[in-house]
Design a protein around this motif. Structure first.
Motif: not given
Length: 146
Positions: A2, A14, A41, A44-45
């Motif tokens: 994202t 996220h 977050a 996910e990064y």
């Protein structure tokens, strides 16, 4: 991934939906629940950059410090967008910055920073941040301090 250009200097966000179990008696997200939002977050990064996961014999990251400031409440079923970036790449540590916003109103909910330290698991001592990690993060977050 994202990737985003909506909130510079952040380049990654996220989204998380607030669950009923994350709220207190006033219907507000319990303050301690923000830490898992920030952690998710960050994970996910790292996943998006392809550097999530354990490489045998390589350093692991351990939380050293965390600071959170709360600006406004989130409530059950709110969609929260958590922006994350690497703020600083030190010799043995990484400082992460976070800002969380309600998606529908753009209201700023919380800000945070985390410092994680690369450690050798066997010796439990600080070691340099792995080169492939440093290269991937610095390549994506061009404003990261080194």
């Amino acid at each position: 991934m994202t990737a985003t250009d909506r909130r510079p200097p952040y380049r990654f966000a996220h989204r998380i939906r607030v669950g009923f179990d994350e709220t207190d008696a006033q219907g507000v997200v319990y303050y301690g629940r923000y830490m898992p939002y920030f952690d998710r977050a960050r994970v996910e990064y790292l996943r998006a950059l392809g550097i999530l996961g354990h490489v045998p014999g390589e350093a692991e990251f351990a939380m050293r410090a965390q600071h959170v400031e709360y600006h406004a409440p989130a409530r059950f079923d709110d969609e929260v967008e958590v922006f994350v970036r690497a703020q600083r790449l030190g010799t043995t540590s990484v400082t992460w910055a976070f800002d969380a916003y309600r998606v529908d109103t753009g209201e700023h909910l919380a800000s945070a920073s985390q410092v994680v330290v690369a450690i050798a698991l066997g010796e439990r001592r600080a070691v340099p941040v792995p080169d492939h990690f440093r290269t991937a993060v610095a390549g994506f977050d061009s404003e990261v301090q080194t």
